[in-house]
Scaffold this motif. Structure first.
Motif, PDB file in Angstrom:
ATOM      1  N   SER A 239      13.551   2.419  13.259  1.00 44.35           N
ATOM      2  CA  SER A 239      12.282   2.077  12.611  1.00 44.35           C
ATOM      3  C   SER A 239      12.192   2.815  11.285  1.00 44.35           C
ATOM      4  N   ALA A 240      11.517   2.209  10.342  1.00 43.51           N
ATOM      5  CA  ALA A 240      11.366   2.817   9.024  1.00 43.51           C
ATOM      6  C   ALA A 240       9.969   2.539   8.493  1.00 43.51           C
ATOM      7  N   SER A 241       9.425   3.509   7.792  1.00 39.44           N
ATOM      8  CA  SER A 241       8.129   3.346   7.131  1.00 39.44           C
ATOM      9  C   SER A 241       8.144   4.140   5.838  1.00 39.44           C
ATOM     10  N   ALA A 242       7.396   3.676   4.865  1.00 39.97           N
ATOM     11  CA  ALA A 242       7.353   4.352   3.574  1.00 39.97           C
ATOM     12  C   ALA A 242       6.038   4.035   2.884  1.00 39.97           C
ATOM     13  N   SER A 243       5.646   4.926   1.995  1.00 38.06           N
ATOM     14  CA  SER A 243       4.471   4.744   1.159  1.00 38.06           C
ATOM     15  C   SER A 243       4.876   5.006  -0.276  1.00 38.06           C
ATOM     16  N   GLY A 244       4.690   4.030  -1.148  1.00 36.68           N
ATOM     17  CA  GLY A 244       5.093   4.157  -2.538  1.00 36.68           C
ATOM     18  C   GLY A 244       3.907   4.016  -3.470  1.00 36.68           C
TER      19      GLY A 244
ATOM     20  N   LEU B 146       7.108   7.294 -10.312  1.00 38.10           N
ATOM     21  CA  LEU B 146       7.066   6.727  -8.968  1.00 38.10           C
ATOM     22  C   LEU B 146       7.038   7.840  -7.938  1.00 38.10           C
ATOM     23  N   GLY B 147       6.177   7.684  -6.963  1.00 38.69           N
ATOM     24  CA  GLY B 147       6.159   8.592  -5.826  1.00 38.69           C
ATOM     25  C   GLY B 147       6.504   7.820  -4.571  1.00 38.69           C
ATOM     26  N   LEU B 148       7.295   8.438  -3.687  1.00 39.06           N
ATOM     27  CA  LEU B 148       7.693   7.755  -2.458  1.00 39.06           C
ATOM     28  C   LEU B 148       7.834   8.764  -1.332  1.00 39.06           C
ATOM     29  N   SER B 149       7.199   8.476  -0.229  1.00 36.70           N
ATOM     30  CA  SER B 149       7.388   9.266   0.988  1.00 36.70           C
ATOM     31  C   SER B 149       7.776   8.308   2.102  1.00 36.70           C
ATOM     32  N   GLY B 150       8.765   8.688   2.893  1.00 45.32           N
ATOM     33  CA  GLY B 150       9.230   7.772   3.911  1.00 45.32           C
ATOM     34  C   GLY B 150       9.853   8.465   5.103  1.00 45.32           C
ATOM     35  N   GLU B 151      10.014   7.705   6.167  1.00 48.07           N
ATOM     36  CA  GLU B 151      10.643   8.206   7.388  1.00 48.07           C
ATOM     37  C   GLU B 151      11.453   7.084   8.009  1.00 48.07           C
ATOM     38  N   VAL B 152      12.672   7.413   8.397  1.00 43.35           N
ATOM     39  CA  VAL B 152      13.526   6.512   9.171  1.00 43.35           C
ATOM     40  C   VAL B 152      13.817   7.186  10.498  1.00 43.35           C
ATOM     41  N   ASN B 153      13.558   6.486  11.584  1.00 47.73           N
ATOM     42  CA  ASN B 153      13.771   7.034  12.923  1.00 47.73           C
ATOM     43  C   ASN B 153      14.941   6.296  13.568  1.00 47.73           C
ATOM     44  N   VAL B 154      16.023   7.030  13.835  1.00 48.11           N
ATOM     45  CA  VAL B 154      17.240   6.448  14.411  1.00 48.11           C
ATOM     46  C   VAL B 154      17.410   6.984  15.822  1.00 48.11           C
ATOM     47  N   GLY B 155      17.134   6.151  16.816  1.00 44.18           N
ATOM     48  CA  GLY B 155      17.284   6.562  18.207  1.00 44.18           C
ATOM     49  C   GLY B 155      16.459   7.789  18.556  1.00 44.18           C
ATOM     50  N   GLY B 156      15.276   7.890  17.972  1.00 39.12           N
ATOM     51  CA  GLY B 156      14.395   9.023  18.260  1.00 39.12           C
ATOM     52  C   GLY B 156      14.594  10.217  17.344  1.00 39.12           C
TER      53      GLY B 156
END
Length: 234
Positions: free
Chosen positions: A117-122, A155-165
């Motif tokens: 899963s991935a989420s980001a805010s730009g 540009l500002g970007l914060s994000g998270e990628v979750n790989v198998g927890g």
């Protein structure tokens, strides 16, 4: 008396004709507006476009890209100079804008049986351009033009990628450069004030904002702006 009246009438006609020739140097019935001048002004508008994040896990690209529509307020100031040659007007303009253009992105995929899963805010917090303008004057006070040149913004970007927890998080703010292209129309409301409406398409390019042996993520921002404003000539 008749001779005196005739003489006065001839003098009045002659002086009026002289004044008209001085004010309308080409003998036209309407004054000619000259677009050769420097100017300062302000504008306000709205921006929107597409914010993308492309990611790969151990060199394998995720299917598709994470993308979202960006939109928000934009406003600032501009300055420039015009030169007119016949009906052609050309010049240079620079502007600096405050921007409140934001996007939230989220996606989920499955790779080799592992949920990702991935989420980001730009966000785009400010924007500037340095552009050439060239166009023509179909009427004395009406200027139609195309414009294009360099663009730069933060540009500002914060994000998270979750790989198998296992989460991978990052946050970054960076000034980017790119290009912009558009068109506009400007009208001389008075001899000193002009009103303009303008459209710009801006591409700030793509850049890698996270990379390690497992995950690589790139982001890019392309957007449209429509704005209107006033200029004061000097």
């Amino acid at each position: 008396m008749k001779t005196l009246t005739t003489a006065l009438a001839l003098a009045l006609v002659s002086s009026t004709a002289f004044a008209a020739d001085a004010f309308f140097p080409y003998g036209s019935d309407t004054p000619t507006y000259n677009w050769t001048f420097g100017y300062l002004g302000a504008n306000i508008g709205y921006g929107g476009g597409k914010h993308e994040v492309d990611a790969s896990i151990i060199g394998t690209p995720l299917r598709g890209s994470i993308s979202a529509t960006t939109n928000g307020f934009i406003g600032g100031a501009q300055a420039g100079y015009n030169w007119q040659s016949g009906s052609v007007v050309y010049g240079i303009e620079g502007d600096f804008q405050y921007a409140d253009i934001n996007a939230k992105l989220a996606a989920f995929t499955n790779l080799f049986g592992t949920g990702i899963s991935a989420s980001a805010s730009g966000s785009l917090s400010w924007l500037g351009t340095l552009r050439a303008r060239i166009g023509f004057v179909p009427e004395d006070r009406f200027f139609l033009y195309a414009t294009g040149g360099a663009a730069f913004g933060k540009l500002g970007l914060s994000g998270e990628v979750n790989v198998g927890g296992i989460p991978y998080r990052d946050e970054i703010s960076k000034t980017r450069t790119g290009w912009t292209l558009g068109a506009g129309a400007e009208y001389a409301v008075t001899d000193d004030w002009t009103w303009k409406t303008e459209y710009l398409y801006t591409d700030l390019g793509k850049w890698t904002f996270y990379e390690d042996p497992v995950l690589k993520a790139e982001t890019g921002l392309k957007f449209h702006t429509v704005r209107t404003g006033m200029n004061y000539r000097f």
